[in-house]
Motif scaffolding. Structure first.
Motif, PDB file in Angstrom:
ATOM      1  N   PRO A  82       0.718  -1.113   0.007  1.00 39.18           N
ATOM      2  CA  PRO A  82      -0.020  -0.044   0.054  1.00 39.18           C
ATOM      3  C   PRO A  82       0.890   1.161  -0.074  1.00 39.18           C
ATOM      4  O   PRO A  82       0.372   2.323  -0.748  1.00 39.18           O
ATOM      5  CB  PRO A  82      -0.993  -0.061   1.252  1.00 39.18           C
ATOM      6  CG  PRO A  82      -0.082  -1.110   2.207  1.00 39.18           C
ATOM      7  CD  PRO A  82       0.713  -2.013   1.250  1.00 39.18           C
ATOM      8  N   LEU A  86       0.707   4.386  -2.504  1.00 38.24           N
ATOM      9  CA  LEU A  86       0.460   6.004  -2.080  1.00 38.24           C
ATOM     10  C   LEU A  86       1.616   6.688  -2.643  1.00 38.24           C
ATOM     11  O   LEU A  86       1.397   7.730  -3.059  1.00 38.24           O
ATOM     12  CB  LEU A  86       0.572   5.985  -0.589  1.00 38.24           C
ATOM     13  CG  LEU A  86      -0.860   6.058   0.029  1.00 38.24           C
ATOM     14  CD1 LEU A  86      -0.653   6.175   1.536  1.00 38.24           C
ATOM     15  CD2 LEU A  86      -1.609   7.045  -0.489  1.00 38.24           C
ATOM     16  N   PRO A 117       4.948   7.856   2.356  1.00 38.64           N
ATOM     17  CA  PRO A 117       4.226   6.933   2.394  1.00 38.64           C
ATOM     18  C   PRO A 117       4.709   5.557   2.910  1.00 38.64           C
ATOM     19  O   PRO A 117       4.090   4.810   3.750  1.00 38.64           O
ATOM     20  CB  PRO A 117       3.585   6.384   1.093  1.00 38.64           C
ATOM     21  CG  PRO A 117       3.737   7.850   0.379  1.00 38.64           C
ATOM     22  CD  PRO A 117       4.916   8.554   0.895  1.00 38.64           C
ATOM     23  N   SER A 149      -5.707  -0.890   7.000  1.00 36.60           N
ATOM     24  CA  SER A 149      -4.942   0.150   6.354  1.00 36.60           C
ATOM     25  C   SER A 149      -4.725  -0.073   5.131  1.00 36.60           C
ATOM     26  O   SER A 149      -4.954   0.835   4.276  1.00 36.60           O
ATOM     27  CB  SER A 149      -3.809   0.250   7.349  1.00 36.60           C
ATOM     28  OG  SER A 149      -2.924   1.335   6.762  1.00 36.60           O
ATOM     29  N   ILE A 153      -6.067   2.175   1.351  1.00 33.56           N
ATOM     30  CA  ILE A 153      -5.275   2.807   0.492  1.00 33.56           C
ATOM     31  C   ILE A 153      -5.747   1.903  -0.952  1.00 33.56           C
ATOM     32  O   ILE A 153      -5.749   2.803  -1.868  1.00 33.56           O
ATOM     33  CB  ILE A 153      -3.966   2.631   0.936  1.00 33.56           C
ATOM     34  CG1 ILE A 153      -3.532   3.393   2.013  1.00 33.56           C
ATOM     35  CG2 ILE A 153      -2.832   3.151  -0.281  1.00 33.56           C
ATOM     36  CD1 ILE A 153      -2.211   2.881   2.756  1.00 33.56           C
ATOM     37  N   LEU A 178      -3.699  13.819   1.128  1.00 30.28           N
ATOM     38  CA  LEU A 178      -2.823  12.612   1.030  1.00 30.28           C
ATOM     39  C   LEU A 178      -1.713  12.477   2.345  1.00 30.28           C
ATOM     40  O   LEU A 178      -1.565  11.549   2.889  1.00 30.28           O
ATOM     41  CB  LEU A 178      -1.973  12.419  -0.091  1.00 30.28           C
ATOM     42  CG  LEU A 178      -2.736  11.955  -1.475  1.00 30.28           C
ATOM     43  CD1 LEU A 178      -2.120  12.612  -2.683  1.00 30.28           C
ATOM     44  CD2 LEU A 178      -3.284  10.651  -1.560  1.00 30.28           C
ATOM     45  N   ILE A 182      -1.855   9.725   5.537  1.00 25.65           N
ATOM     46  CA  ILE A 182      -0.585   8.868   5.860  1.00 25.65           C
ATOM     47  C   ILE A 182      -0.653   9.137   7.437  1.00 25.65           C
ATOM     48  O   ILE A 182      -0.054   8.486   8.403  1.00 25.65           O
ATOM     49  CB  ILE A 182       0.835   9.563   5.348  1.00 25.65           C
ATOM     50  CG1 ILE A 182       0.653   9.123   3.580  1.00 25.65           C
ATOM     51  CG2 ILE A 182       2.060   9.053   5.784  1.00 25.65           C
ATOM     52  CD1 ILE A 182       1.709   9.810   2.862  1.00 25.65           C
TER      53      ILE A 182
END
Length: 252
Positions: A82, A86, A117, A149, A153, A178, A182
């Motif tokens: 993920p 990101l 990320p 999580s 994402i 974004l 995070i």
């Protein structure tokens, strides 16, 4: 050595390896800018991650190695993969702000933003290490589970690629949003917040009221809103867990 017993003991670990492989493939695909396929492999990893526990319980094939292997797999599938997605989304956001942006010639600040990320990878590893030594997390979780999580994402990637002219598209590509995602995910991964588990050990309604309620809402949301519902289902899971801890867990 009894081959049947060996296969029985190894089957849960084999399913865990499938999760690990799915996460590894998702990571490569994300770096190649194939976000839809990367997201799909993260979802596949989550299915395998759920199944390995079911197989272990069904076969009574628990092992210390299986527990450690599961955590190592989760770091890749739900920490690295993920984060790679990101990374690509952040790159898209920076390019949207400045069409001439190139991370190979970017300044230090933009590089910090672009690689932020991977804090999710680090915090996922911390969360998994904590889980392995925390005796409180036998039937529930403390902090956001790493699959939740990762699914959050991955769903952003699907929404982003699926509707390029939607309001959600512009929201997801907002740099502030974004970076906020995070920070919030990293905090939730290691937060001392009890989160209920979706593992159903019996079909009794009294033992699973919260799980059945959540699953009902999640299914209805997916039916009516399709992929757009996924991130909101994860948010609903967090909120419901907090409400359950504050109010419902003390009600008999």
């Amino acid at each position: 050595m009894n081959i049947g017993v060996t296969v029985k003991k190894s089957l849960p670990n084999f399913v865990t390896i499938l999760s690990l492989l799915s996460g590894s493939i998702a990571t490569v695909l994300a770096f190649q800018d194939n976000l839809i396929a990367a997201a799909c492999f993260i979802f596949a990893a989550a299915v395998f991650d759920f199944m390995d526990g079911m197989v272990a319980r069904a076969l009574k094939a628990y092992s210390p190695m299986g527990k450690e292997l599961d955590s190592l797999s989760d770091v890749i599938s739900f920490g690295m993969a993920p984060a790679a997605i990101l990374f690509r989304i952040l790159l898209m956001s920076l390019v949207k702000r400045d069409s001439s942006f190139n991370y190979e010639t970017a300044d230090a600040l933009h590089l910090v933003i672009l690689f932020s990320p991977f804090l999710i990878t680090a915090f996922s590893a911390l969360r998994l290490a904590k889980f392995n030594i925390d005796e409180r997390q036998t039937s529930s979780f403390i902090g956001l589970p790493t699959p939740a999580s990762a699914i959050f994402i991955a769903s952003l990637a699907l929404i982003l690629i699926g509707k390029t002219d939607s309001f959600l598209h512009s929201v997801i590509l907002n740099l502030g949003v974004l970076l906020g995602i995070i920070v919030v995910l990293c905090a939730l991964l290691v937060a001392e917040i009890p989160m209920f588990s979706l593992k159903i050990k019996s079909l009794r309604f009294a033992d699973n009221r919260l799980r059945y309620f959540f699953l009902l809402i999640a299914v209805l949301a997916l039916i009516f809103f399709n992929l757009y519902a996924i991130p909101f289902v994860i948010i609903f899971y967090v909120i419901l867990s907090i409400i359950n801890d504050i109010f419902l867990s003390h009600v008999k």
